[in-house]
Design an enzyme around this catalytic site. Structure first.
Site, PDB file in Angstrom:
ATOM      1  N   LYS A 228     -65.218 -49.324 -25.978  1.00 41.70           N
ATOM      2  CA  LYS A 228     -64.121 -49.662 -27.003  1.00 41.70           C
ATOM      3  C   LYS A 228     -63.208 -50.571 -27.029  1.00 41.70           C
ATOM      4  O   LYS A 228     -63.121 -51.587 -25.802  1.00 41.70           O
ATOM      5  CB  LYS A 228     -63.572 -48.067 -27.567  1.00 41.70           C
TER       6      LYS A 228
ATOM      7  N   SER B 121     -59.469 -39.373 -32.332  1.00 41.40           N
ATOM      8  CA  SER B 121     -59.917 -40.583 -32.459  1.00 41.40           C
ATOM      9  C   SER B 121     -61.228 -40.926 -31.738  1.00 41.40           C
ATOM     10  O   SER B 121     -61.920 -41.765 -31.820  1.00 41.40           O
ATOM     11  CB  SER B 121     -59.137 -42.110 -31.344  1.00 41.40           C
TER      12      SER B 121
ATOM     13  N   SER C  25     -60.775 -43.947 -35.011  1.00 34.33           N
ATOM     14  CA  SER C  25     -60.999 -44.775 -35.101  1.00 34.33           C
ATOM     15  C   SER C  25     -62.197 -45.609 -34.036  1.00 34.33           C
ATOM     16  O   SER C  25     -62.583 -47.161 -34.032  1.00 34.33           O
ATOM     17  CB  SER C  25     -60.079 -45.700 -34.250  1.00 34.33           C
TER      18      SER C  25
END
Lengths: 96, 487
Positions: free
Chosen positions: B78, B177, B153
């Site tokens: 990420k 997330s 996310s």
């Protein structure tokens, strides 16, 4: 009822230079969100301690030894403006 | 199926048996990315050259007998985890062009275990969001239906693992997330106990809630990557100093275990297909030898309200560092405060600005105790209720998300409706407990449904054993329809 907040004051505290339209946009949205968030106030928490950290871990000590820091040049080259190894910013006070 | 569709464990076995090479797997992953990225946009940066060089190097070292846990396995990160010399933006304009001078601890540990880093995946700006639509560089699409969101996310990481443009990925989880996008993309998402994984080099969102964890195709892979990235790090004083758990009992089943079903995680807002799938899985766990108990967690829903005060409050403090001085964007101003205010207004997207304002308000004089202080006391109530529950049961189960993947744009105009999608995942962050999402089936539209298993603090071992049993019972082998073109 949506909560009415002094959005210009909050934006100033947060150092966010928003336009008047943006301020009224966020004021409206935050009012609705805070109305929902205010549900926390309906709970009786008399005598309940606040939690700042989820788990009661003990402090982690490390050896008090010298280690190599991040490379100074590589750190500085990420900054928008530097001079002689320093970060450069505009004057701190208005009108100076 | 191509080598891009292997699980990490299968790939490791094939590599060990000499049936494939890291180069072959990495090329398959890069090929899949080339085929799908235009439609999905999982990645912000693909380090093609670096990945191929690292794969070749891994194969060379393997021939000399140097093998580690993740040797030659292509993994995505990420884009809120610092990578030495590779752009790290957090999907924000304010960090456009930022090349960190160091690797995050998790990145260092992955590299030391032999992993090949494919690239940096898309996210909601600074991990604030539940759909990966709040990215300054454009949204990620769900591989199961590109008209729908992948969740967020960590939507880029979940979509990449689902689509085969990485064998596994790391995500970060502040309010769900990792787990919610994993659920919406039909893969496994695991948030360890707070403090198990070092946050050094993870761009901070809410420091008392943030935790890094793996997104994978199997529970076994999640456990494997957890064992590589976990453990105390002297550079993160909040990382747990105790031993990592023993994870060899993954196949031990659920006989004799007590499983609690969270009563509050049902009813209004929960899709019938999600409720049915989770209820059926609970029944199958009983048939497999577990005992079920209904557990009530009265503050379950109000915890969401507490979260949306605590997380923005911490974010407003953490994001003060983006001020145009040390890195990233700068807009000019005649004095320093004007420069900072202009820089921040230009660099932050609407959701980040909204949360900074919300957090600043909740911490400001006159409102602190009524909002932030009260939210922290509600956090205590939730923790007490969960502690009481874990005296009666070994794990809790509940849906990961009240709904399957929703259509793009469906919730972007109404932030509160987006926040409500996190209701099932937030309690584990507030309490610091481990939780994992496992895919268990498809809804009537062919979209994946995930079930969540919550364990006791530091109780990853039992939690993973239950997750592995759920995976075995569910036999979830469906793949995103778009991949049929590339098998």
């Amino acid at each position: 009822m949506p909560i009415d907040i002094d959005i210009a004051h909050v934006a100033r505290l947060a150092r966010l230079g928003l336009t008047d339209e943006e301020l009224s946009f966020y004021q409206r949205q935050l009012g609705v969100i805070l109305e929902h968030a205010a549900k926390v106030q309906a709970l009786d928490t008399t005598g309940v301690e606040p939690t700042a950290h989820p788990l009661a871990f003990v402090n982690a000590f490390r050896e008090d030894a010298t280690v190599a820091p991040l490379d100074r040049e590589r750190v500085l080259e990420q900054a928008p403006l530097t001079e002689d190894g320093f970060f450069v910013v505009p004057p701190p006070l208005e009108g100076t | 199926m191509t080598p891009a569709d292997l699980s990490v464990a299968e790939a490791a076995r094939k590599l060990a048996a000499g049936e494939t090479t890291s180069l072959e797997i990495t090329e398959a992953v890069l090929r899949r990315a080339a085929q799908t990225e235009a439609e999905l946009h999982c990645y912000l940066t693909i380090d093609q050259q670096g990945a191929l060089a690292s794969a070749e190097d891994s194969d060379r070292r393997r021939r000399k007998g140097a093998v580690s846990a993740l040797s030659g396995i292509p993994i995505a990160l990420k884009d809120n985890m610092c990578t030495d010399g590779i752009e790290t933006t957090c999907s924000s304009q304010i960090l456009a062009g930022y090349r960190p001078p160091y690797d995050a601890t998790v990145v260092r540990r992955l590299r030391a275990a032999g992993a090949v880093i494919v690239g940096k995946t898309n996210l909601d700006e600074f991990a604030m969001g539940s759909s990966t639509e709040n990215s300054a560089y454009g949204p990620t699409h769900n591989p199961w239906d590109p008209g729908r969101v992948p969740g967020g996310s960590s939507g880029g990481s979940a979509a990449a693992v689902s689509a085969g443009s990485a064998l596994a990925a790391l995500g970060s989880d502040t309010g769900g997330s990792i787990r919610q996008p994993a659920s919406l993309c039909g893969v496994v998402g695991f948030k360890p106990t707070y403090g198990r994984v070092s946050r050094y080099g993870l761009v901070a969102f809410a420091s008392s809630l943030d935790q890094i964890g793996p997104i994978t195709r199997t529970v076994e892979d999640a456990a494997l990557i957890f064992s590589v990235i976990g453990g105390h790090d002297p550079q993160d004083a909040t990382s747990y100093t105790g031993e990592m758990p023993e994870l060899s009992a993954l196949g031990s089943g659920v006989a004799g275990l007590r499983i609690g079903v969270v009563q509050e995680a049902s009813g209004a807002g929960f899709e019938p297909d999600v409720e049915t799938a989770c209820r059926q899985m609970a029944e199958r766990l009983t048939a497999a030898g577990a005992s079920l108990e209904e557990i009530s967690v009265p503050t379950f829903t109000v915890a969401l309200s507490a979260y949306y005060l605590i997380a923005p409050a911490e974010a407003s403090a953490n994001l003060a560092r983006f001020d145009g001085v040390r890195y990233g964007l700068r807009e000019e101003g005649t004095h320093v405060e004007e420069m900072m205010a202009r820089t921040r207004a230009a660099g932050f997207g609407p959701e980040v600005s909204r949360r900074i304002l919300l957090g600043t308000y909740a911490l400001s004089a006159g409102y602190y105790d009524a909002f932030y202080g009260q939210a922290q006391r509600v956090r205590t109530l939730l923790i007490n209720e969960l502690n009481a529950a874990f005296e009666r049961v070994d794990v809790l189960i509940l849906p990961t998300s009240p709904t399957t993947a929703f259509e793009m744009g469906a919730k972007t105009q109404d932030p509160l409706s987006m926040y409500l999608t996190d209701v099932c995942t937030i309690p584990a962050n507030l309490a610091g407990t481990p939780a994992i999402s496992v895919p268990i089936g498809l809804d009537r539209s062919g979209l994946p449904i995930g079930i969540q298993v919550m364990g006791r603090a530091l109780g990853e071992s039992v939690m993973l054993a239950v997750a592995a049993e759920i995976e075995r019972l569910a036999r979830f082998t469906a793949r995103p329809p778009m991949l049929e073109a590339w098998s």
